[in-house]
Design an enzyme around this catalytic site. Structure first.
Site, PDB file in Angstrom:
ATOM      1  N   HIS A 232      27.442  84.643  38.005  1.00  0.00           N
ATOM      2  CA  HIS A 232      27.092  84.588  36.577  1.00  0.00           C
ATOM      3  C   HIS A 232      28.263  85.027  35.700  1.00  0.00           C
ATOM      4  O   HIS A 232      28.137  85.910  34.850  1.00  0.00           O
ATOM      5  CB  HIS A 232      25.863  85.459  36.289  1.00  0.00           C
ATOM      6  CG  HIS A 232      25.148  85.040  35.036  1.00  0.00           C
ATOM      7  ND1 HIS A 232      23.807  85.267  34.833  1.00  0.00           N
ATOM      8  CD2 HIS A 232      25.579  84.415  33.910  1.00  0.00           C
ATOM      9  CE1 HIS A 232      23.446  84.810  33.645  1.00  0.00           C
ATOM     10  NE2 HIS A 232      24.508  84.284  33.075  1.00  0.00           N
ATOM     11  N   ILE A 233      29.404  84.384  35.902  1.00  0.00           N
ATOM     12  CA  ILE A 233      30.621  84.754  35.178  1.00  0.00           C
ATOM     13  C   ILE A 233      31.085  83.646  34.238  1.00  0.00           C
ATOM     14  O   ILE A 233      32.221  83.678  33.752  1.00  0.00           O
ATOM     15  CB  ILE A 233      31.765  85.108  36.154  1.00  0.00           C
ATOM     16  CG1 ILE A 233      32.045  83.922  37.095  1.00  0.00           C
ATOM     17  CG2 ILE A 233      31.441  86.368  36.938  1.00  0.00           C
ATOM     18  CD1 ILE A 233      33.326  84.057  37.898  1.00  0.00           C
ATOM     19  N   GLY A 234      30.215  82.681  33.965  1.00  0.00           N
ATOM     20  CA  GLY A 234      30.621  81.565  33.112  1.00  0.00           C
ATOM     21  C   GLY A 234      31.216  82.007  31.791  1.00  0.00           C
ATOM     22  O   GLY A 234      32.201  81.445  31.318  1.00  0.00           O
ATOM     23  N   GLY A 235      30.630  83.024  31.187  1.00  0.00           N
ATOM     24  CA  GLY A 235      31.141  83.521  29.909  1.00  0.00           C
ATOM     25  C   GLY A 235      31.934  84.797  30.042  1.00  0.00           C
ATOM     26  O   GLY A 235      32.267  85.429  29.035  1.00  0.00           O
TER      27      GLY A 235
ATOM     28  N   GLU B 154      18.598  87.500  39.913  1.00  0.00           N
ATOM     29  CA  GLU B 154      19.926  88.107  39.938  1.00  0.00           C
ATOM     30  C   GLU B 154      19.795  89.626  39.965  1.00  0.00           C
ATOM     31  O   GLU B 154      18.917  90.182  39.292  1.00  0.00           O
ATOM     32  CB  GLU B 154      20.741  87.669  38.726  1.00  0.00           C
ATOM     33  CG  GLU B 154      20.989  86.164  38.699  1.00  0.00           C
ATOM     34  CD  GLU B 154      21.800  85.707  37.494  1.00  0.00           C
ATOM     35  OE1 GLU B 154      22.222  86.576  36.700  1.00  0.00           O
ATOM     36  OE2 GLU B 154      22.022  84.489  37.349  1.00  0.00           O
TER      37      GLU B 154
ATOM     38  N   ASP C 210      19.671  64.756  26.050  1.00  0.00           N
ATOM     39  CA  ASP C 210      19.144  65.948  25.378  1.00  0.00           C
ATOM     40  C   ASP C 210      17.768  65.612  24.828  1.00  0.00           C
ATOM     41  O   ASP C 210      17.537  64.485  24.362  1.00  0.00           O
ATOM     42  CB  ASP C 210      20.085  66.380  24.243  1.00  0.00           C
ATOM     43  CG  ASP C 210      19.857  67.832  23.822  1.00  0.00           C
ATOM     44  OD1 ASP C 210      20.775  68.645  23.975  1.00  0.00           O
ATOM     45  OD2 ASP C 210      18.744  68.153  23.349  1.00  0.00           O
TER      46      ASP C 210
ATOM     47  N   ASP D 123      26.510  79.053  39.163  1.00  0.00           N
ATOM     48  CA  ASP D 123      26.913  80.336  38.571  1.00  0.00           C
ATOM     49  C   ASP D 123      25.709  81.214  38.241  1.00  0.00           C
ATOM     50  O   ASP D 123      25.863  82.408  38.002  1.00  0.00           O
ATOM     51  CB  ASP D 123      27.728  80.071  37.297  1.00  0.00           C
ATOM     52  CG  ASP D 123      28.300  81.342  36.684  1.00  0.00           C
ATOM     53  OD1 ASP D 123      28.966  82.098  37.417  1.00  0.00           O
ATOM     54  OD2 ASP D 123      28.069  81.582  35.481  1.00  0.00           O
TER      55      ASP D 123
END
Length: 627
Positions: A510-513, A488, A400, A483
């Site tokens: 894009h369904i991670g959340g 998009e 990080d 994802d």
């Protein structure tokens, strides 16, 4: 001209019809309890709407009740808990204007007087029916000589009072609006906080969704300076229904749109909107913000905020909230699942058997236990993934740009290259900083272990897709799970990507959340932040604004002043307050390089000229008053 205010009781001052509550008490555990209560409610509505005479309605209900005088005590206790929310919030109005307030109800004095007396309304200004009981205390009827026992009895009662001045009636039913139609009341307010009756609203001079609206229209002292029903909230992109429920329950006017809007559409729609709720597809641009003449808050029902011009929103005094934690678990669980699927080559085996081919093999199928997981971005998601991966036996390494404390046995890497060199699986969880564009490209893929897998659940632009395709085709990488994508679509439909058709590549839209739990969490978190700001001025967790945590107001007025952060503004604010002899009980200030936000609590009524003076202070962006 003086004003007199005539209130109904059932479903106006209280949330319920008292006789319905009495039925629940008297019928106890009887098997036919539900059927009798439904019959009583049906008779109540027929009488309220004027479809049967009130006398008939009352007689039929009392027969069904089978009540006793002793049942009135628990009834009163229940009614005390059922005072309408905005009525209870404005108790001071009833106490201050008690001499001008009358209660005219087709209910019964035996339970009305104990309730309204707590609001400083004496028994002599309560006009209602009275019960008749037999020698054993059973309620067997009512005083039929009373005006209010007859059909349209409220008309005769109000006429007999011969009140002077303008008479305003506040109620929810037929018997209330006929007083105005009979010419003995000047205005009828259809009160819809507890029940919405079409007949009443059609005949109303004004619809009052709560007492705040009634007091606002009459310019009377109130708990809220601006009724919540006048605050318009626009929710786009099919946010979870719980968001709509949370905001409407708090009294706001909410419009729900299931899709995103283009810039042109939003510019047209945003005028008059106080709060905008979006997800990731709607773009809140400078042009949109310029058109938003009343906008105070934007709620992003997602993690990312790149779709919002945060700097310009701040300059316009528009506070932005997002949901940085609400879908963390959902993203982490998808990452865990994809790590296992990639390491076991589940996707190729599934594709083969779908196409009719049986290929039982252990080739390229490995346990995750003992393997090295490299986490790039050790924030909320990275940390939680670190804990779960280690619990499953993986060795965790992380990198990080900010100093982050390791959890468990995770090992901090000093450089991205160090992490890539050692990892069997690399998973990306970096933020939407533009500097992260193509963060993983040809060079970085070349630094990864031969056969390693790459997972991207962060931002689409973080990975150079052509370089990833080449790494997969050459065999350098053993698999990938993607994802998010550089571009998009705005809505569901056909979509093409260079990654389609490649072996051991998991592609998701894009369904991670996007889990039911995450969307529900977001639908609770973001509205709560919106409501805290609207109701109290708190900006805790705002992404573009100075953060201020505020104490709850205690019988004080609150002034919220947003201004450009230039020297001398605080002095000017306090100079204005002093010139109008206003006593400050609390003052809170927070600034960033561009904007200052000051909240001032005052312990006394104020001259409205002071508000104009505060708005006219140079460099003021927005000013708002809370009671």
């Amino acid at each position: 001209m003086s004003r007199k205010f005539v209130f109904d009781f059932d479903s106006t001052l209280t949330q319920v019809e008292a006789l319905d509550v009495l039925a629940e008490i008297t019928l106890g555990d009887r098997e036919d309890r539900g059927a009798i209560i439904r019959e009583i409610q049906e008779i109540t509505n027929l009488g309220i709407d004027g479809d049967i005479s009130f006398t008939e309605s009352l007689e039929r209900r009392i027969r069904l009740l089978g009540a006793h005088r002793k049942d009135l005590k628990p009834l009163i206790a229940q009614l005390r808990k059922k005072i309408s929310r905005s009525i209870a919030a404005n108790k001071e109005f009833f106490e201050t204007y008690a001499e001008d307030i009358y209660v005219i109800s087709a209910g019964f004095k035996e339970f009305i007087v104990p309730i309204v007396s707590e609001y400083n309304i004496p028994a002599e200004r309560v006009y209602a029916n009275t019960f008749e009981c037999d020698a054993d205390g059973n309620i067997v009827g009512f005083d039929k000589e009373n005006y209010l026992a007859a059909h349209n009895g409220k008309i005769d009662c109000l006429r007999a009072l011969n009140l002077e001045g303008e008479v305003q009636v506040i109620g929810d039913g037929y018997s209330d609006y006929v007083m105005r139609e009979a010419g003995i009341a000047h205005k009828f307010f259809a009160y819809t906080e507890n029940v919405h009756r079409d007949k009443a609203t059609r005949h109303a001079d004004h619809v009052a969704p709560n007492l705040d609206e009634f007091l606002f229209v009459n310019d009377l002292p109130r708990n809220l300076s601006y009724p919540k029903n006048r605050i318009k909230i626009l929710l786009l992109e099919n946010v979870h229904p719980a968001a709509f429920e949370n905001l409407t329950e708090d009294g706001f006017s909410v419009e729900l749109v299931k899709h995103s809007l283009s810039e042109d559409e939003l510019v047209e729609k945003i005028r008059g909107v106080h709060v905008l709720g979006i997800r990731s597809k709607t773009q809140v641009t400078q042009r949109v913000l310029d058109a938003a003449n009343k906008l105070m808050v934007v709620g992003a029902f997602c993690i990312g905020t790149t779709q919002i011009d945060l700097d310009y929103a701040r300059q316009k005094g528009v506070v932005v909230f997002n949901a940085p934690y609400s879908n963390t678990r959902s993203v982490v669980e998808l990452a865990v699942g994809e790590i296992i699927m990639l390491m076991r080559s589940i996707f190729p085996r599934s594709t083969e058997i779908h196409s009719g081919q049986w290929n039982k093999t252990a080739a390229n199928a490995r346990e995750i236990r003992g393997k090295n997981l490299g986490i790039v971005g050790y924030g909320n998601i990275g940390k939680q993934l670190s804990v779960l991966a280690e619990a499953m036996g993986m060795r965790v390494y992380y990198y990080d740009v900010d100093e982050q404390l390791a959890l468990g046995n995770a090992v901090k890497c000093d450089s991205l290259e160090d992490l890539l060199n050692v990892s069997d699986v690399v998973t990306l969880h970096v933020d939407d900083n533009p500097a992260n564009r193509n963060f993983i490209g040809e060079r970085e893929i070349g630094q990864m272990r031969h056969g390693a897998c790459l997972i991207n659940l962060s931002r689409g632009f973080v990975v150079d897709i052509p370089a990833l395709v080449e790494g997969l085709k050459s065999g350098k990488l053993g698999g990938a799970a993607i994802d998010v994508y550089p571009e998009e679509p705005a809505s569901n439909g056909p979509y093409l990507t260079e990654l389609a058709g490649l072996d051991n590549v998991i592609l998701t839209p894009h369904i991670g959340g996007s889990t039911e739990e995450a969307q529900r969490n977001i639908a609770d978190f973001v509205p709560n932040k919106i409501m805290e700001y609207i109701n109290s001025g708190s900006t805790v967790d705002a992404v573009n604004f100075p953060n201020i945590r505020l104490p709850k107001q205690q019988k004080a007025h609150r002034f919220l002043h947003i201004h450009k952060n230039v020297p001398g503004i605080m002095a000017h604010i306090n100079q204005v307050l002093a010139s109008y002899d206003m006593n400050i009980t609390g003052q809170y200030l927070s600034t960033d390089p561009d904007v200052g936000y000051v909240i001032t609590d005052l312990d006394k009524d104020y001259n409205k000229a002071a508000i104009k003076a505060l708005k006219n202070i140079e460099h003021t962006i927005k000013f708002r008053v809370l009671y």
